[in-house]
Each structure stands twice: as C-alpha cells, then as structure tokens.
Write a protein that holds these residues in place. Sequence first.
Motif, PDB file in Angstrom:
ATOM      1  N   ALA A  40      29.745 107.761 -53.098  1.00 27.98           N
ATOM      2  CA  ALA A  40      28.746 108.286 -52.045  1.00 27.98           C
ATOM      3  C   ALA A  40      27.556 107.424 -52.071  1.00 27.98           C
ATOM      4  N   ALA A  41      27.139 107.081 -53.099  1.00 33.21           N
ATOM      5  CA  ALA A  41      25.899 106.116 -53.220  1.00 33.21           C
ATOM      6  C   ALA A  41      25.980 104.863 -52.608  1.00 33.21           C
ATOM      7  N   LEU A  42      27.220 104.157 -52.787  1.00 34.58           N
ATOM      8  CA  LEU A  42      27.769 103.043 -52.159  1.00 34.58           C
ATOM      9  C   LEU A  42      28.060 103.150 -50.756  1.00 34.58           C
ATOM     10  N   ASP A  43      28.227 104.180 -50.245  1.00 34.73           N
ATOM     11  CA  ASP A  43      28.582 104.248 -48.803  1.00 34.73           C
ATOM     12  C   ASP A  43      27.004 104.565 -48.407  1.00 34.73           C
ATOM     13  N   LEU A  44      26.108 105.214 -48.866  1.00 37.36           N
ATOM     14  CA  LEU A  44      24.916 105.434 -48.391  1.00 37.36           C
ATOM     15  C   LEU A  44      24.111 104.169 -48.521  1.00 37.36           C
ATOM     16  N   PHE A  45      24.341 103.319 -49.215  1.00 39.37           N
ATOM     17  CA  PHE A  45      23.821 101.913 -49.480  1.00 39.37           C
ATOM     18  C   PHE A  45      24.099 101.034 -48.118  1.00 39.37           C
ATOM     19  N   LYS A  46      25.484 101.241 -47.915  1.00 35.72           N
ATOM     20  CA  LYS A  46      25.793 100.432 -46.675  1.00 35.72           C
ATOM     21  C   LYS A  46      25.295 100.876 -45.489  1.00 35.72           C
ATOM     22  N   LEU A  47      25.187 102.477 -45.360  1.00 35.96           N
ATOM     23  CA  LEU A  47      24.539 102.950 -44.299  1.00 35.96           C
ATOM     24  C   LEU A  47      22.889 102.522 -44.144  1.00 35.96           C
ATOM     25  N   LEU A  48      22.266 102.190 -45.227  1.00 33.57           N
ATOM     26  CA  LEU A  48      21.152 102.068 -45.280  1.00 33.57           C
ATOM     27  C   LEU A  48      20.574 100.547 -44.589  1.00 33.57           C
ATOM     28  N   ASN A  49      21.645  99.868 -44.872  1.00 31.88           N
ATOM     29  CA  ASN A  49      21.659  98.219 -44.302  1.00 31.88           C
ATOM     30  C   ASN A  49      22.029  98.444 -42.675  1.00 31.88           C
ATOM     31  N   LEU A  50      22.616  99.103 -42.432  1.00 31.87           N
ATOM     32  CA  LEU A  50      23.377  99.403 -40.849  1.00 31.87           C
ATOM     33  C   LEU A  50      22.095  99.920 -40.195  1.00 31.87           C
ATOM     34  N   HIS A  51      21.060 100.829 -40.908  1.00 33.04           N
ATOM     35  CA  HIS A  51      20.139 101.264 -40.151  1.00 33.04           C
ATOM     36  C   HIS A  51      18.653 100.458 -39.947  1.00 33.04           C
ATOM     37  N   GLY A  52      18.986  99.138 -40.827  1.00 25.53           N
ATOM     38  CA  GLY A  52      17.904  97.969 -40.603  1.00 25.53           C
ATOM     39  C   GLY A  52      16.909  98.340 -41.742  1.00 25.53           C
ATOM     40  N   GLN A  53      16.904  99.176 -42.766  1.00 25.17           N
ATOM     41  CA  GLN A  53      16.177  99.627 -43.722  1.00 25.17           C
ATOM     42  C   GLN A  53      16.366  98.705 -44.968  1.00 25.17           C
ATOM     43  N   ASP A  54      15.352  97.703 -45.159  1.00 26.77           N
ATOM     44  CA  ASP A  54      15.416  96.887 -46.330  1.00 26.77           C
ATOM     45  C   ASP A  54      15.413  97.619 -47.638  1.00 26.77           C
ATOM     46  N   PRO A  55      16.557  97.335 -48.679  1.00 27.36           N
ATOM     47  CA  PRO A  55      16.366  98.117 -49.966  1.00 27.36           C
ATOM     48  C   PRO A  55      15.232  97.587 -50.836  1.00 27.36           C
ATOM     49  N   ASP A  56      14.842  98.232 -51.705  1.00 28.19           N
ATOM     50  CA  ASP A  56      13.883  97.631 -52.495  1.00 28.19           C
ATOM     51  C   ASP A  56      14.113  97.453 -53.906  1.00 28.19           C
ATOM     52  N   GLU A  57      13.260  97.446 -54.878  1.00 32.74           N
ATOM     53  CA  GLU A  57      13.711  97.493 -56.284  1.00 32.74           C
ATOM     54  C   GLU A  57      14.324  98.657 -56.769  1.00 32.74           C
ATOM     55  N   VAL A  58      13.997  99.718 -56.240  1.00 25.87           N
ATOM     56  CA  VAL A  58      14.329 101.177 -56.778  1.00 25.87           C
ATOM     57  C   VAL A  58      15.832 101.377 -56.045  1.00 25.87           C
ATOM     58  N   SER A  59      15.981 100.703 -55.003  1.00 28.97           N
ATOM     59  CA  SER A  59      17.224 101.157 -54.199  1.00 28.97           C
ATOM     60  C   SER A  59      18.431 100.456 -55.140  1.00 28.97           C
ATOM     61  N   PHE A  60      18.137  99.184 -55.607  1.00 34.17           N
ATOM     62  CA  PHE A  60      19.125  98.460 -56.589  1.00 34.17           C
ATOM     63  C   PHE A  60      19.202  99.181 -57.808  1.00 34.17           C
ATOM     64  N   LEU A  61      18.072  99.509 -58.316  1.00 33.66           N
ATOM     65  CA  LEU A  61      18.229 100.404 -59.865  1.00 33.66           C
ATOM     66  C   LEU A  61      19.207 101.564 -59.642  1.00 33.66           C
ATOM     67  N   ALA A  62      18.943 102.473 -58.447  1.00 33.58           N
ATOM     68  CA  ALA A  62      19.784 103.555 -58.309  1.00 33.58           C
ATOM     69  C   ALA A  62      21.469 103.264 -58.167  1.00 33.58           C
ATOM     70  N   LEU A  63      21.694 101.843 -57.271  1.00 37.18           N
ATOM     71  CA  LEU A  63      23.187 101.517 -57.221  1.00 37.18           C
ATOM     72  C   LEU A  63      23.623 101.100 -58.660  1.00 37.18           C
ATOM     73  N   PHE A  64      22.796 100.119 -59.435  1.00 35.56           N
ATOM     74  CA  PHE A  64      23.317  99.750 -60.766  1.00 35.56           C
ATOM     75  C   PHE A  64      23.710 100.902 -61.608  1.00 35.56           C
ATOM     76  N   SER A  65      22.568 102.143 -61.486  1.00 33.82           N
ATOM     77  CA  SER A  65      23.011 103.440 -62.146  1.00 33.82           C
ATOM     78  C   SER A  65      24.358 103.860 -61.910  1.00 33.82           C
ATOM     79  N   ALA A  66      24.506 104.014 -60.482  1.00 35.12           N
ATOM     80  CA  ALA A  66      25.779 104.507 -59.989  1.00 35.12           C
ATOM     81  C   ALA A  66      26.912 103.662 -60.416  1.00 35.12           C
TER      82      ALA A  66
END
Length: 563
Positions: A434-460
């Motif tokens: 679900a986290a990985l799918d949400l990250f893809k959606l984030l990119n599709l919406h044009g939102q730039d991920p930041d440091e915290v976004s990647f930390l959450a992904l690494f945790s997942a």
Amino acid sequence: MVRNLAKNTHTTAALDPPEIASYASTLRQCNRSRNLALGRTIHKKLRELGLDRVTNLSNLLIQMYGSCHCVAEASRVFATIKEPNDFSWNVMLTAYARNGHLAEARRCFDRMPRAWRGVFTFNTLMLAYARKGDLREARDLFDRMLSRNTFSWNAMISSYARGGNPREALELWRAMDIDPNSITLASALHACCELADLDEGRKIHARIKHSGLESNIILATALVNLYGRCGRVMDAQEIFHSMADSQDVVLWTAMQMALARNGRLIQASALFDRMPRRDVVSWTNMLVAHASDGDLGRAARIFGAMPERSSVTWTAMITAYAQNGRPRAAIHLFLAMDCEGFPANSVTFVTIFDACSSVADIALGRRLHAELLDLGAGQPPQIDVSLGTAIVNMYGKCGSLSEARSFFDSMPDRNAWSWNSMLAAYAQRGQTLAALDLFKLLNLHGQDPDEVSFLALFSACSHAGLLRDGHCYFVSITHDYGQRLTIDHYVCMIDLLCRAGRLAHAEELLHAMPFSPSSTAWTALLNGCEMHRDVERARGIPGRALGDDHGPYVLLSNTMLVS
C-alpha cells in the motif's frame, strides 16, 4: 415646484429647493450613523413625493444602503437612475466591494465608462480583492492604474506584508515614487520583521528619523518588534525608553516579547510586573515564553492567574503541554476549554489531534472529527491542509488505516506532509505494498517527495525485506529527484542490507558514506550481526561508536551469548 424639479434627474445640489437639500442632509446622517430604519423612511417619503429619481438623492440612497449592508436595495436604486454619473457608479461599486460582493463589484467596474475610473475607483476594488486574499487580482489592478496616491501604495504594500508576502511588500516599497506616510512605513517595517531583514529595517528607521516621526507610537512599536525579531534587544530598548511616557499596552507588550524571544525571561517578567496595564495578549506572551523555556509549572501558574482568557490563551497552554510530552494534560485542558465555552480554532484542533495520536485515543479523535464535520450547520467545514493532515496522522497512528485513507482521499488539497503522514501510517503498520502504491500515486499527482517520504519508503521496504525496491529508491533520490542523500537515508539502507543478510555490503556502505558513522548506523549493523549471528563482525564494532545508550551494549552481549 418640487414635483417639476423632480422630473429633471440631473438637478444639482446648487439648484435644489430647501426640501431636497434637507433630505440629502438627513440621508448623509443616516449613512454616517448607519441608521437603516430612518433611511428607509426617507426613501419611502421620496417615492411619495416623486423625488426618488433625482440623481443626487439616488446616489445618497445607494451610499446609505451600502453602509447598512443592504446591497440588494442599493442595486435596485441604482437601476432606477436613467443616466448615472461618476458618483453613482462609484457609490454602487463601493457598496458591492465593501460588502464582499466581488463578482458584482467587478461587473460594475467593467461596465463603468473608462473616463470615470479614477484613483478612488481602482483603490476601492483593489482593496476589496486584497481583503479577500486575492492579491494577484489586486496587484493587476494596481499595475493598471495610470496614477496612484498614497492610499494605493499603502493598500498594496500592507496587503503583501500582512498576507504572507513580505518580499513583494519590500519590492513595492522600494519602487514607491511618492512620499510615504506612517502607515506605509509601518507596513514596510512589518515586512522587514517577517523576513528578519535588519539592514532594510535600519534604512526605514533612518527615514523615520529624517521625517520627524520618531514619536509615532505605531512606528515605535513596529521598530521594537523588528529589533526584537532580529536579536537587537538593546536597540529595541532604546526605542522603548525614548517613549518613556507612553502607557500604550501594545508598545509595552512588544518590548516584553522582544525580551522573552531573546531569552531574557527575568527582564521580561520584571517588565510585565511594571506594565501600566496588562491585557490578554501580554499575559499570553508570558505564558508562551515560559512554556518555550520548558517551565511548564510557571506557564500553568500564569494561566491560572489570568484575569481573563481567550481562545488563543487556551490554545497556547494546550500546545505547551502537548509539545512538552504531556499529551493527556493537553487533552484534559482542551475538554475544560470546551466546557467553558471557548471556541477552538484550527491550531487547537491540530494540537489535540496530535495529542490523540500520542496516546492512541482514537475515540476522542473520532468525536472531534465528527464535530468538525458538523460545524457550519451541514455546510462543508473549513478544514485546511494542516488540520486535514493532523486527522490523517491521528487515524494512522491509532491504527485505523481505512479511516486514515478515506479522509486522505477526501482532502481537496494535500501537501508533502499529508502524503508523508499516509505513507508513514502504511509503513509503520507493515502495509508495504500500500505504501509503494501510494508513492506511485504521489508522483502521478505531481507532488515532489522529500526526505521524509523516502524514509517512510525505506521503512516499508525494510519490514518486508524488499532489498531490490529499497535499493532502487535509494539510487533514485539523487538520480531521478536531484536530492541529496542524508545520513538517515544511509542508515535506512544499511538497516535494509542487514535485514537481508548482506552484512558485508552494509559495513562497506557504512564506511563509504560521506558522513561520520553515527551510533545509529553502528547499531543498525549490530542488529544485523545479532540477527544473523555474525559474532566476528560484531566484535569489530568499536565500543566508543555505540554512544552512551545501554541498548547497543545489550545487543552486543546478546550476540556473544547466542554464539
């Protein structure tokens, strides 16, 4: 005679009989005092006499109705004027603008003959847009003006300075081509304060001296605020002492804030005790100063001693508890605030939702969410991005991912914090896909991920053992998103390698990263050694690198025992 004159809609005040002049005078008084009842009585009488179509009287009727917020009646009067003059158009536009009817004001402006669009006309519409927060439209009108007066410049500079655009305010201040007044100077100083621009502030101070406005209480207060914000306490005190005879509570409060903001709590308290008059703002400032210093006891005593409180005061004390590790005390005080009838604002709700997150009180969180939805008698609640993110965060940390996602999807606007809260909720609860799918959606919406976004992904990825995915995200931070890798990113990658059993690669990355290995990085490696029983590698970890925390040493001991 009166009836005959009334047939001429262009009758001027100079030729009006005494009756018309008397009605005009009464309507002006109704306008000033906003006496709607008397104004309507006069209007009825004018209709009976057939004088309601005299342009001069019609204009005054429009002005009176506009001042009394009866825009529809003003509009009906305007519609009866066969040939409106420039004053007719301007009073009608003013009635629309000052009552928040921007669309109608704009239509009135566009229909008005261009020759009659003077400085007053532009100023009125420009200020209306600025007050509604539409600074782009206000600036467009400002730029279209063929001539401007001091009010024009003041309206635009002040709107920028107090509307979160201090840089634009100062740019306009520097471009001003007529002499400023005290309002202009105060607005420019406010912008300097917001930016902590001491150099520009000193230039404005010099101009104030040159203009002989040093004794102006508004400018003195603005200077005290500026110097306090920029850490120049002695300069602030010099201004304050130059106004020694002033009993103005706003000036005293500004000086109190300057002292407190710069860590001079003893002096701030002494000044507070000497204040000729204390208002709720000065009390609240002292509360916030002690809370920021970590002295919750003193802050609570000040709160208890206050002769009166406001919603801001309650919110300040609630926030003090929440930010100093006492979420239950914050919740208790919030409930007391509600019982005493003080309305909570957006900041209050954000703080309490965070407190609910800290103690996993989802029941209270749901109740507050329901109250927000009920606000406005069934109308959509004014939930901004910050408040919406706090709600998502509360549901996520309380473990209700479905409610978190449902509300997240309903948010009309989202920022990086909103996306990160939802990502973290999935990651913390092991919902990796679900986290990985949400990250893809984030990119599709044009939102730039930041440091915290990647930390959450690494945790997942780490919890699911997805080494390949984690490594791809690690590489993409710099290659695809042009961001710098932080030490936290490296620690997460080391942890991911260790969980996957790639201890040699993890240790290699630890030594190769462009940072001095932190105790957290060494502990991640030690965790991997314990997990995969690599005693030799664990023995090679220097003890001094583990810091003062006992946890890593327990891990090291466990690793030896397991072997």
